[in-house]
Scaffold this motif. Structure first.
Motif, PDB file in Angstrom:
ATOM      1  N   LEU A  58       5.415 -10.073  -2.582  1.00 48.02           N
ATOM      2  CA  LEU A  58       4.736  -9.415  -3.291  1.00 48.02           C
ATOM      3  C   LEU A  58       3.232  -9.146  -2.411  1.00 48.02           C
ATOM      4  O   LEU A  58       2.935  -8.410  -1.950  1.00 48.02           O
ATOM      5  CB  LEU A  58       4.315  -9.856  -4.590  1.00 48.02           C
ATOM      6  CG  LEU A  58       3.559  -8.929  -5.347  1.00 48.02           C
ATOM      7  CD1 LEU A  58       4.316  -7.485  -5.592  1.00 48.02           C
ATOM      8  CD2 LEU A  58       3.309  -9.239  -6.814  1.00 48.02           C
ATOM      9  N   THR A  63       2.908  -4.119   1.637  1.00 50.47           N
ATOM     10  CA  THR A  63       1.900  -2.937   2.025  1.00 50.47           C
ATOM     11  C   THR A  63       1.522  -2.191   0.602  1.00 50.47           C
ATOM     12  O   THR A  63       0.664  -1.917   0.386  1.00 50.47           O
ATOM     13  CB  THR A  63       2.193  -2.231   3.197  1.00 50.47           C
ATOM     14  OG1 THR A  63       3.606  -1.647   2.874  1.00 50.47           O
ATOM     15  CG2 THR A  63       2.020  -2.758   4.274  1.00 50.47           C
ATOM     16  N   LEU A  64       2.717  -1.832  -0.110  1.00 50.19           N
ATOM     17  CA  LEU A  64       2.346  -0.815  -1.204  1.00 50.19           C
ATOM     18  C   LEU A  64       2.166  -1.600  -2.319  1.00 50.19           C
ATOM     19  O   LEU A  64       1.415  -1.172  -3.500  1.00 50.19           O
ATOM     20  CB  LEU A  64       3.579  -0.057  -1.219  1.00 50.19           C
ATOM     21  CG  LEU A  64       3.646   1.079  -0.382  1.00 50.19           C
ATOM     22  CD1 LEU A  64       4.998   1.929  -0.762  1.00 50.19           C
ATOM     23  CD2 LEU A  64       2.609   1.911  -0.446  1.00 50.19           C
ATOM     24  N   GLY A  65       2.804  -2.863  -2.748  1.00 48.73           N
ATOM     25  CA  GLY A  65       2.787  -3.302  -3.991  1.00 48.73           C
ATOM     26  C   GLY A  65       1.847  -4.735  -3.947  1.00 48.73           C
ATOM     27  O   GLY A  65       1.741  -5.349  -5.225  1.00 48.73           O
TER      28      GLY A  65
END
Lengths: 110, 319
Positions: free
Chosen positions: B206, B210-212
């Motif tokens: 996590l 990059t997104l989360g």
């Protein structure tokens, strides 16, 4: 029906900063999307159980990415200077180009 | 009325066949704790069972809403506290926690500082920067109902009004040091975000995502032992993290004053006295469980059998 009261919109209920909600009608925040999704769809008696918030955030962001590729078509203009090898760095939100213009002798040409 | 005394009297009445049974207060307290813990844990399994039944339309609403009753009992053990910060991004959980339901974080720090004087139900800071404002000239600052945390004692209050540029009236008396200043932080109460529990296996996936990856608006934590590590690691200040958790029930203590004719006399005023914390409706269940323990102690199979049968019958009614 307005989504917030006039007092909250224009004067932030008399609190600082007063401009907090000005123009807030323009966008739905990622925080709102994730919170509402968790509230309405995730839980013991909802349609999705045992799903983590980070998974919802991931899919929400991926959704925004896809919309940027296909639907939003937000056209931006950048003036960049090419380096000695005639290169320049594309911006991080680059999807596709519309046109390149070159400035020579004070004029832009296609 | 003390439930613990009723339970003890009933247990003594059941076991006192032919004057065989005697149960000392010390032994009763031990068995009472065992029985209470057993029933307390059972609530969570029952809760899960009834949620599943609800989802297959086998549980009703109104007076038939069993889940509501179970939630009420579990919520009676709910506590909310600011966690004590350790080193960097770690916090210690309270020693009496059974289950951490959620951690939360106030991402919008309005201001922080040190008190310069002490008055009842007030925060006084002559060096407040920017100065507090009651809205006479500029907007109200900090907003009413903002959360004020004494970051030394981790006590919490709400802003009730702003008296002047240096003084805020609070909903509770959380600054009590007379000689020296106490540190405080004021947070926007409208921006509360849950710190999400992530397993040890997933946490570094996590944080590398990059997104989360966790942000101050969507933070995450992992639990190891009694310590939580919060991500992003920029969340480090004392008073940043609050926990809502379910605590263990307190060990029941049947206390007595003195022996009269060899019998201990119940004393509810003792400082160590503690009643059962489960609802009154659990009294038969507690008696049945204690009887099973006592039946073993006094080698009386009938007492053990009685306790077991009562429990089995009770469970059958609930199914």
């Amino acid at each position: 029906m307005a989504y917030i009261t006039d007092y909250l919109y224009y004067e932030n209920n008399g609190n600082s900063p007063v401009d907090k909600n000005w123009g807030s009608y323009q966008y739905v925040s990622l925080e709102d999307i994730v919170n509402n999704f968790m509230l309405m769809y995730q839980g013991n008696n909802e349609i999705l159980n045992n799903i983590e918030r980070y998974q919802v955030i991931f899919h929400a962001k991926r959704g925004i990415q896809e919309l940027n590729y296909d639907a939003m078509k937000e056209i931006k203009i950048l003036q960049l200077t090419v380096d000695s090898q005639i290169r320049f760095v594309l911006p991080p939100d680059y999807v596709n180009y519309v046109e390149y213009l070159c400035m020579r002798q004070g004029f832009y040409t296609l | 009325m003390a439930m613990i005394n009723n339970v003890r009297n009933t247990v003594l009445a059941i076991i006192n066949k032919n004057n065989y049974g005697y149960l000392s207060p010390q032994d009763f307290n031990l068995y009472a704790q065992q029985a209470q813990m057993d029933m307390f844990e059972d609530y969570f399994y029952q809760y899960n069972q009834y949620i599943n039944r609800e989802n297959i339309r086998q549980s009703g609403t109104g007076y038939a809403d069993i889940v509501k009753g179970l939630e009420e009992v579990i919520d009676s053990f709910s506590e909310e506290v600011f966690l004590t910060g350790g080193t960097a991004n770690t916090w210690s959980l309270p020693s009496d926690y059974y289950l951490v339901n959620k951690l939360y974080y106030y991402p919008t720090l309005l201001t922080s500082g040190t008190t310069t004087a002490t008055a009842a139900n007030e925060l006084v800071d002559n060096t407040a920067n920017p100065p507090f404002s009651n809205g006479a000239v500029t907007p109200q600052y900090p907003a009413l109902q903002s959360i004020v945390v004494n970051t030394d004692t981790l006590k919490q209050a709400f802003v009730q009004s702003v008296a002047n540029a240096t003084t805020i009236n609070l909903s509770a008396d959380i600054f009590q040091a007379v000689a020296s200043g106490e540190n405080y932080s004021i947070y926007d109460a409208n921006n509360i975000t849950e710190v999400e529990r992530v397993t040890q296996k997933k946490i570094f996936f996590l944080t590398s995502s990059t997104l989360g990856s966790p942000t101050t608006q969507f933070p995450a934590y992992v639990l190891s032992g009694n310590t939580v590590s919060v991500y992003p690691t920029s969340i480090q200040n004392n008073g940043d993290i609050k926990a809502q958790y379910i605590r263990y029930p307190k060990p029941p203590q049947w206390t007595f004053l003195s022996l009269t004719n060899g019998e201990p006399i119940f004393d509810q005023t003792s400082s160590t006295y503690q009643d059962f914390e489960l609802p009154l409706s659990d009294e038969p269940g507690l008696i049945a469980k204690i009887c099973q323990y006592v039946g073993i102690e006094i080698r009386e199979a009938e007492v053990y059998q009685f306790g077991q049968n009562e429990e089995v019958q009770d469970n059958q009614i609930q199914v």
